[in-house]
Design a protein around this motif. Structure first.
Motif, short mmCIF file in Angstrom:
data_model
loop_
_atom_site.label_atom_id
_atom_site.label_comp_id
_atom_site.label_asym_id
_atom_site.label_seq_id
_atom_site.Cartn_x
_atom_site.Cartn_y
_atom_site.Cartn_z
N VAL A 77 36.46 47.18 40.55
CA VAL A 77 36.56 46.06 39.61
C VAL A 77 37.64 45.08 40.07
CG1 VAL A 77 36.72 45.42 37.17
CG2 VAL A 77 36.03 47.76 37.79
N ILE A 79 39.78 41.86 40.01
CA ILE A 79 40.09 40.80 39.03
C ILE A 79 40.18 39.49 39.81
CG2 ILE A 79 41.69 39.98 37.27
CD1 ILE A 79 42.67 42.83 36.85
N SER A 100 31.83 45.71 39.88
CA SER A 100 31.92 44.95 38.63
C SER A 100 32.97 43.86 38.84
CB SER A 100 32.35 45.86 37.47
OG SER A 100 31.48 46.96 37.34
N VAL A 102 35.63 40.96 37.00
CA VAL A 102 36.28 40.39 35.81
C VAL A 102 37.03 39.13 36.26
CG1 VAL A 102 38.19 40.76 34.19
CG2 VAL A 102 36.50 42.56 34.54
N PRO A 115 40.27 34.86 29.76
CA PRO A 115 39.05 35.36 30.41
C PRO A 115 38.05 34.25 30.67
CG PRO A 115 39.17 36.10 28.10
CD PRO A 115 40.37 35.25 28.34
N GLU A 118 32.79 37.93 33.15
CA GLU A 118 32.70 39.39 33.27
C GLU A 118 31.27 39.79 33.60
OE1 GLU A 118 33.71 40.42 28.88
OE2 GLU A 118 32.11 41.82 29.43
N LYS A 119 31.14 40.71 34.50
CA LYS A 119 29.82 41.25 34.86
C LYS A 119 30.02 42.70 35.30
CE LYS A 119 25.38 40.71 35.87
NZ LYS A 119 24.38 40.31 34.88
N PHE A 120 29.52 43.61 34.46
CA PHE A 120 29.72 45.03 34.74
C PHE A 120 28.43 45.66 35.24
CE2 PHE A 120 32.97 44.04 31.54
CZ PHE A 120 34.09 44.40 32.27
N THR A 145 41.72 43.75 31.24
CA THR A 145 40.60 44.29 32.03
C THR A 145 40.26 45.71 31.58
OG1 THR A 145 41.26 42.93 33.90
CG2 THR A 145 39.85 44.81 34.39
N MET A 148 38.36 45.58 28.40
CA MET A 148 36.95 45.21 28.61
C MET A 148 36.15 46.40 29.11
SD MET A 148 37.87 41.65 30.44
CE MET A 148 36.63 40.45 30.47
N HIS A 152 33.03 48.69 27.15
CA HIS A 152 31.71 49.02 27.71
C HIS A 152 31.54 50.52 27.95
CE1 HIS A 152 31.64 44.69 28.34
NE2 HIS A 152 30.34 44.80 28.46
#
Ligand code: PRP
Ligand code: URA
Length: 211
Positions: A77, A79, A100, A102, A115, A118-120, A145, A148, A152
């Protein structure tokens, strides 16, 4: 500082490479190369406790026991932006990782993370996650982060950071005591502008060559 929960990676290669990044005249190319090299070394350390399972496989002399990492593939992930500067290095070690993303921009006046993206990946609730960001300053971006990811359903989260300030480590420890922080250095403090001292300066600008 003994009250802080943080795993400092004291390997000689890590200390050497981080010092090269601290040089005032470190070029964009050199800074970016070193950020990836450190990401690779940190991923090695942060994956040390991955669970292993045994499976049967055909070796040259017949059936043997093979070992493989158990469970769903890790998600990295980064950032945005600066976390991208460690991504290729980490992927060298974890090439099948899902990614993913952020997007957070620290407001320069309030130091609060704002923010913007975001794409997970799918099944994030079943995957371990490694957050990538070179800098942990106030901790606002890292805490946001982790918030978030947990929203999920992600349960197994680690943070890989090149340079941390005690203030940021404390903020993460307090908000998310279950998240283990791996860092190449725990520096002295934040200055009035929220920059880590001695730190690296603006890591995003140095990685992207925007200053
Ligand atoms: C920097 C850095 C972290 C954040 C750390 O990003 O890469 O994400 O600041 O500060 P904090 O711990 O006080 O939240 P920035 O928002 O400057 O964006 P950039 O990656 O585009 O440089
Ligand atoms: N972000 C950076 O890039 N550097 C710092 O020292 C703090 C936040």
């Amino acid at each position: 500082m003994t009250d802080l929960a943080v795993h400092i990676i004291n390997h000689p290669l890590v200390r050497h490479k981080l010092s090269l990044m601290r040089e005032a005249d470190c070029s964009t190319y050199k800074f970016r190369t070193l950020a990836n090299e450190l990401g690779r070394l940190m991923a090695y350390e942060a994956s040390r406790d991955f669970e292993i399972e045994t499976f049967k496989m055909q070796g040259w002399c017949g059936e043997i026991d093979g070992k493989q990492i158990k469970g769903k593939t890790v998600t990295l992930v980064p950032i945005l932006r600066a976390g991208l500067g460690m991504l290729d290095g980490v992927l060298d070690l974890l090439p099948t990782a899902k990614i993913s993303v952020v997007g957070l921009q620290r407001d320069e006046a309030t130091l609060e993370p704002v923010p913007f993206f975001e794409k997970f990946v799918n099944d994030i609730d079943k995957r371990p996650a490694m957050i990538l960001d070179p800098m942990l300053a106030t901790g606002g971006s890292m805490v946001a982060t982790i918030d978030m990811l947990k929203k999920h359903g992600c349960k197994n989260i680690k943070a890989l950071v090149l340079v941390s300030a005690p203030e940021g480590v404390r903020a993460v420890n307090e908000a998310h005591p279950d998240v283990k922080i791996y860092t190449a250095a725990l520096d002295s403090h934040l200055n009035e502008q929220g920059y880590i001292i001695p730190g690296l300066g603006d890591a995003g600008d140095k990685i992207f060559g925007t200053k």
